[in-house]
Design a protein around this motif. Structure first.
Motif, short mmCIF file in Angstrom:
data_model
loop_
_atom_site.label_atom_id
_atom_site.label_comp_id
_atom_site.label_asym_id
_atom_site.label_seq_id
_atom_site.Cartn_x
_atom_site.Cartn_y
_atom_site.Cartn_z
N ASP A 48 0.83 -1.20 0.00
CA ASP A 48 0.00 0.00 0.00
C ASP A 48 0.86 1.25 0.00
OD1 ASP A 48 -2.30 -1.45 0.01
OD2 ASP A 48 -2.65 -1.30 2.16
N PHE A 49 1.87 1.25 0.89
CA PHE A 49 2.74 2.44 0.93
C PHE A 49 3.68 2.49 -0.26
CE2 PHE A 49 6.43 4.93 2.33
CZ PHE A 49 5.77 6.12 2.58
N ALA A 50 4.03 1.33 -0.81
CA ALA A 50 4.87 1.31 -2.00
C ALA A 50 4.20 2.07 -3.13
CB ALA A 50 5.18 -0.12 -2.42
N ALA A 51 2.87 1.94 -3.24
CA ALA A 51 2.13 2.67 -4.27
C ALA A 51 2.22 4.18 -4.05
CB ALA A 51 0.67 2.22 -4.27
N VAL A 52 2.14 4.60 -2.78
CA VAL A 52 2.29 6.03 -2.46
C VAL A 52 3.69 6.51 -2.80
CG1 VAL A 52 2.26 7.73 -0.59
CG2 VAL A 52 0.54 5.91 -0.65
N LEU A 54 5.80 5.31 -5.00
CA LEU A 54 5.98 5.39 -6.46
C LEU A 54 5.26 6.60 -7.03
CD1 LEU A 54 5.58 1.62 -7.46
CD2 LEU A 54 7.68 2.99 -7.46
N MET A 55 4.12 6.94 -6.46
CA MET A 55 3.39 8.11 -6.93
C MET A 55 4.21 9.38 -6.76
SD MET A 55 -0.40 9.40 -5.69
CE MET A 55 0.11 9.67 -3.99
N PHE A 56 4.97 9.46 -5.66
CA PHE A 56 5.76 10.66 -5.41
C PHE A 56 7.07 10.68 -6.21
CE2 PHE A 56 2.85 11.59 -2.07
CZ PHE A 56 2.98 12.95 -1.85
N SER A 57 7.33 9.66 -7.00
CA SER A 57 8.46 9.74 -7.91
C SER A 57 8.14 10.61 -9.11
CB SER A 57 8.85 8.33 -8.39
OG SER A 57 7.81 7.75 -9.16
#
Length: 275
Positions: A48-52, A54-57
């Motif tokens: 779940d946090f990995a998705a967040v 990656l979004m901030f990349s």
């Protein structure tokens, strides 16, 4: 409340702990299996946090929140749900117990049916979610520049307790509804697991109607969003006062009272399976 009722109420924590230790001994009978299960849970919830992350990349902020601030939102949302699920999540199986007639057995035992419902089949392996969320939260707090005060520290710490209580109350409300609609466990999950998915993001990105709903109807915004806004020094949406996060303990008390009434009403309505 008379003396006998008071004595029974004071004995509930001890009874609850005895039930938990029984299930914990069973879960720890195979330590390697338990450790691997917890590790798997940590890795799965970590996606779940990995998705967040990656979004901030690709972006610098989301809904006015930086990556570190988003991590605080995520950590508080996931940790409170994880603790509530660990301590009360088993109650969502009450519909199954009604179908099998096991609830009848609970009602004739000297331990309150509620304690048996929340402790039955206690799964210590669920500790993986709050452990993973707690790690994210500690890292986020250490790497995010915050103007700390004693009040903000207290609000953040208390919010972890009140958020857990609010999610726990929703678990109980969902279980109470199963006395009416037995196969309705997924309805509760939509507010608990779905609520965690919602509150790990800034609520303003979902629109004002959603913010109103999770403030005045199902108060998920008090799980972590409003307390975190107070800690971060950000304004509250809908023109609400910046200190609205301080009301989280009162909201938790109200939710517990509502859940207690709903559970009692469900038990009074229950007429056994006849088997």
């Amino acid at each position: 409340m008379d003396d006998s009722a008071l004595r029974r109420a004071l004995s509930w924590p001890g009874q609850y702990w005895l039930l938990l230790t029984m299930w914990m001994r069973s879960g720890l009978a195979y330590p390697l299996s338990f450790a691997l299960t917890v590790l798997t849970g940590v890795l799965i919830t970590g996606t779940d946090f990995a998705a967040v992350f990656l979004m901030f990349s690709h972006i610098k902020s989301f809904g006015g929140f930086s990556l570190g601030e988003m991590a605080i939102l995520y950590g508080t949302a996931s940790m409170t749900l994880g603790l509530a699920n660990l301590l009360t999540g088993s109650i969502d199986q009450v519909g199954q117990r009604i179908r099998t007639g096991e609830l009848d057995v609970w009602l004739v035992r000297p331990v309150p049916a509620f304690l048996q419902a929340v402790a039955n089949d206690f799964a210590l392996r669920r500790v993986g979610r709050p452990l993973q969320a707690g790690l994210i939260l500690v890292i986020a707090l250490s790497r995010t520049e915050l103007d700390w005060t004693v009040a903000k520290g207290i609000v953040l710490g208390v919010s972890l307790i009140t958020g857990t209580l609010i999610f726990g109350a929703i678990f109980v409300l969902g279980a109470a509804f199963q006395f009416i609609a037995i196969d309705s466990a997924e309805l509760s999950n939509s507010f608990t697991y779905g609520g965690q998915q919602l509150t790990q993001y800034p609520l303003v990105v979902f629109g004002q109607d959603v913010v109103r709903a999770v403030t005045f109807v199902v108060p998920l915004a008090f799980v972590n969003y409003y307390p975190v806004l107070y800690v971060l020094g950000k304004p509250a949406p809908l023109g609400l006062p910046s200190w609205i996060g301080l009301l989280a303990p009162l909201v938790a008390i109200a939710m517990i009272a509502l859940a207690s009434l709903a559970w009692r009403a469900g038990l009074r309505r229950y007429r056994s399976t006849g088997s």
